[in-house]
Design a protein around this motif. Structure first.
Motif, PDB file in Angstrom:
ATOM      1  N   UNK A 169      -7.138  -5.557   6.719  1.00 33.26           N
ATOM      2  CA  UNK A 169      -5.994  -4.936   7.537  1.00 33.26           C
ATOM      3  C   UNK A 169      -5.603  -3.572   7.867  1.00 33.26           C
ATOM      4  N   UNK A 170      -4.823  -4.290   8.882  1.00 33.25           N
ATOM      5  CA  UNK A 170      -4.476  -2.160   8.804  1.00 33.25           C
ATOM      6  C   UNK A 170      -3.055  -2.015   8.985  1.00 33.25           C
ATOM      7  N   UNK A 171      -2.749  -3.181   8.542  1.00 30.55           N
ATOM      8  CA  UNK A 171      -1.039  -3.743   8.303  1.00 30.55           C
ATOM      9  C   UNK A 171      -1.318  -2.995   6.813  1.00 30.55           C
ATOM     10  N   UNK A 172       0.065  -2.970   6.898  1.00 29.71           N
ATOM     11  CA  UNK A 172       0.769  -2.961   5.228  1.00 29.71           C
ATOM     12  C   UNK A 172       1.274  -4.279   4.655  1.00 29.71           C
ATOM     13  N   UNK A 173       2.162  -4.303   6.123  1.00 29.73           N
ATOM     14  CA  UNK A 173       2.868  -5.911   5.515  1.00 29.73           C
ATOM     15  C   UNK A 173       1.541  -7.163   5.974  1.00 29.73           C
ATOM     16  N   UNK A 174       0.317  -7.287   6.263  1.00 29.90           N
ATOM     17  CA  UNK A 174      -0.409  -7.892   6.072  1.00 29.90           C
ATOM     18  C   UNK A 174      -1.289  -7.713   4.189  1.00 29.90           C
ATOM     19  N   UNK A 175      -1.013  -6.609   4.114  1.00 32.60           N
ATOM     20  CA  UNK A 175      -1.516  -6.563   2.899  1.00 32.60           C
ATOM     21  C   UNK A 175      -0.451  -6.462   1.267  1.00 32.60           C
ATOM     22  N   UNK A 176       0.717  -6.557   1.766  1.00 29.38           N
ATOM     23  CA  UNK A 176       1.290  -7.546   0.848  1.00 29.38           C
ATOM     24  C   UNK A 176       1.986  -9.107   1.135  1.00 29.38           C
ATOM     25  N   UNK A 177       1.839  -9.438   2.374  1.00 25.66           N
ATOM     26  CA  UNK A 177       2.120 -11.006   2.296  1.00 25.66           C
ATOM     27  C   UNK A 177       1.458 -11.231   1.327  1.00 25.66           C
ATOM     28  N   UNK A 231     -10.796   3.425  -5.961  1.00 24.67           N
ATOM     29  CA  UNK A 231     -10.656   2.168  -5.791  1.00 24.67           C
ATOM     30  C   UNK A 231      -9.925   2.167  -4.328  1.00 24.67           C
ATOM     31  N   UNK A 232      -9.795   0.736  -4.024  1.00 21.73           N
ATOM     32  CA  UNK A 232      -8.846   0.407  -2.552  1.00 21.73           C
ATOM     33  C   UNK A 232      -7.128   0.460  -2.900  1.00 21.73           C
ATOM     34  N   UNK A 233      -6.687   1.009  -1.882  1.00 21.00           N
ATOM     35  CA  UNK A 233      -5.928   1.626  -2.611  1.00 21.00           C
ATOM     36  C   UNK A 233      -4.575   1.381  -1.033  1.00 21.00           C
ATOM     37  N   UNK A 234      -3.745   0.584  -0.895  1.00 19.90           N
ATOM     38  CA  UNK A 234      -3.179  -0.287   0.303  1.00 19.90           C
ATOM     39  C   UNK A 234      -2.396   1.253   1.172  1.00 19.90           C
ATOM     40  N   UNK A 235      -2.088   2.432   0.793  1.00 21.46           N
ATOM     41  CA  UNK A 235      -1.379   2.905   1.416  1.00 21.46           C
ATOM     42  C   UNK A 235      -2.633   4.277   2.323  1.00 21.46           C
ATOM     43  N   UNK A 236      -4.149   4.631   1.351  1.00 17.65           N
ATOM     44  CA  UNK A 236      -4.574   4.921   2.213  1.00 17.65           C
ATOM     45  C   UNK A 236      -4.908   3.966   2.941  1.00 17.65           C
ATOM     46  N   UNK A 237      -5.674   2.935   2.558  1.00 20.35           N
ATOM     47  CA  UNK A 237      -6.279   1.832   3.434  1.00 20.35           C
ATOM     48  C   UNK A 237      -5.499   1.950   5.138  1.00 20.35           C
ATOM     49  N   UNK A 238      -4.093   2.517   4.852  1.00 19.38           N
ATOM     50  CA  UNK A 238      -2.988   1.443   6.040  1.00 19.38           C
ATOM     51  C   UNK A 238      -2.927   2.477   6.726  1.00 19.38           C
TER      52      UNK A 238
END
Length: 335
Positions: A169-177, A231-238
């Motif tokens: 995912x490149x979108x934060x919305x996709x990650x939190x969906x 570790x993975x974090x949605x903020x850095x990843x997107x």
């Protein structure tokens, strides 16, 4: 479910504090009934709030039963919500669903290369974690009527896909969906189980916003630790900044306040401060406070929320900016 609601409720009046404890303890005992003593570890305050939400929408208060002494109550007995009540049954189902998803996500993050070296699950441990995940998932669907109302099977499949989504995912919305969808279904189920079909849509939308808020708040809080561990974090990843994430949190809080004002409840005096104080505490920790106009709007919506709905614990002026309505800071920095 997600760690936002705090167990400290000293800002509530004694009657509501006792009722909140009845929901928490009732959930704990229901989990023991469903999955034995180990299942009680899945008890969490967000799920207990669902129990209170069902009761708030029902025409009459939930029934209770006497419980024996408990260490967490100082070896005192208590009146707790009866295990047959739909609210406690939904709370138990939600607890087990999220607990199963959390265990599965630990292994999946390793499989997709999202976990740092300090978070690696050993080969032998993987099998144990997967077995525990399956056991919890089985408990989540054991109450068939509640599981169907809450679309638990769909939620488990969606949450099991979380790591795969994060990996691409490149979108934060996709990650939190997936989280937003699962929590939305749980909130909507509270209306269905309470016999309030008119509340299904606003509570579904409220739950989706609350689920996204919780996922995003967790990402903001964990960011320094995740970076240190690799570790993975949605903020850095997107490519999302903390400032952008906090702006989104404020938008989501506004959605929750708005949708809560559309929900018809018999008595919202417990649910409203639990829900809104939890979100306000997160924002206060990130340097955000509601302005007076927003707080007054929140108080007005509380007054009009149901047939005999109570106001927010201070008509919108107490706990919305990190301050406590009881004046001693009791609910703003508890752990």
């Amino acid at each position: 479910m997600l760690g936002l609601v705090r167990p400290c409720v000293a800002h509530l009046e004694p009657e509501l504090r006792a009722r909140w404890r009845a929901h928490l303890c009732g959930l704990c005992l229901k989990l023991r009934e469903t999955g034995g003593q180990p299942a009680r570890a899945a008890t969490n305050t967000d799920a207990a709030m669902l129990s209170a939400l069902v009761e708030a929408q029902q025409g009459v208060p939930a029934s209770t039963r006497s419980a024996g002494p408990c260490v967490l109550r100082g070896m005192r007995g208590a009146e707790v919500i009866a295990p047959s009540e739909l609210g406690v049954r939904l709370a138990s189902t939600a607890s087990l669903t999220l607990a199963a998803a959390k265990l599965g996500d630990r292994v999946a993050e390793q499989e997709f290369g999202l976990a740092g070296r300090t978070s690696v699950v050993g080969r032998r441990t993987v099998g144990l974690v997967r077995r525990a995940e399956r056991r919890l998932a089985g408990g989540a669907v054991a109450d068939a009527a509640v599981a169907e109302a809450a679309c638990v099977s769909d939620s488990l499949r969606g949450l099991a896909d979380q790591a795969r989504i994060e990996a691409r995912a490149t979108s934060l919305a996709d990650v939190t969906a997936p989280t937003a969808q699962a929590v939305g279904e749980m909130f909507a189920a509270s209306a269905t189980l309470a016999g309030r079909p008119e509340n299904v849509v606003p509570l579904s939308e409220l739950g989706r916003a609350y689920g996204e808020f919780a996922h995003l708040a967790d990402a903001v809080e964990d960011l320094p630790r995740d970076r240190a561990r690799g570790d993975y974090n949605p903020l850095d990843a997107t490519g999302t900044t903390v400032e952008q994430a906090v702006d989104r949190l404020k938008v989501l809080q506004g959605i929750v306040i708005d949708r809560l004002g559309r929900v018809r409840m018999r008595d919202d005096r417990l649910v409203r401060p639990l829900l809104l104080t939890a979100m306000a505490t997160v924002l206060a920790a990130n340097g955000v406070s509601l302005d007076k106009k927003a707080k007054k709007k929140e108080g007005r919506q509380s007054a009009g929320a149901g047939e005999n709905a109570g106001d927010c614990c201070c008509d919108g002026d107490c706990c919305c900016d990190g301050d406590c309505c009881c004046g001693d800071g009791c609910c703003c920095d508890c752990s």
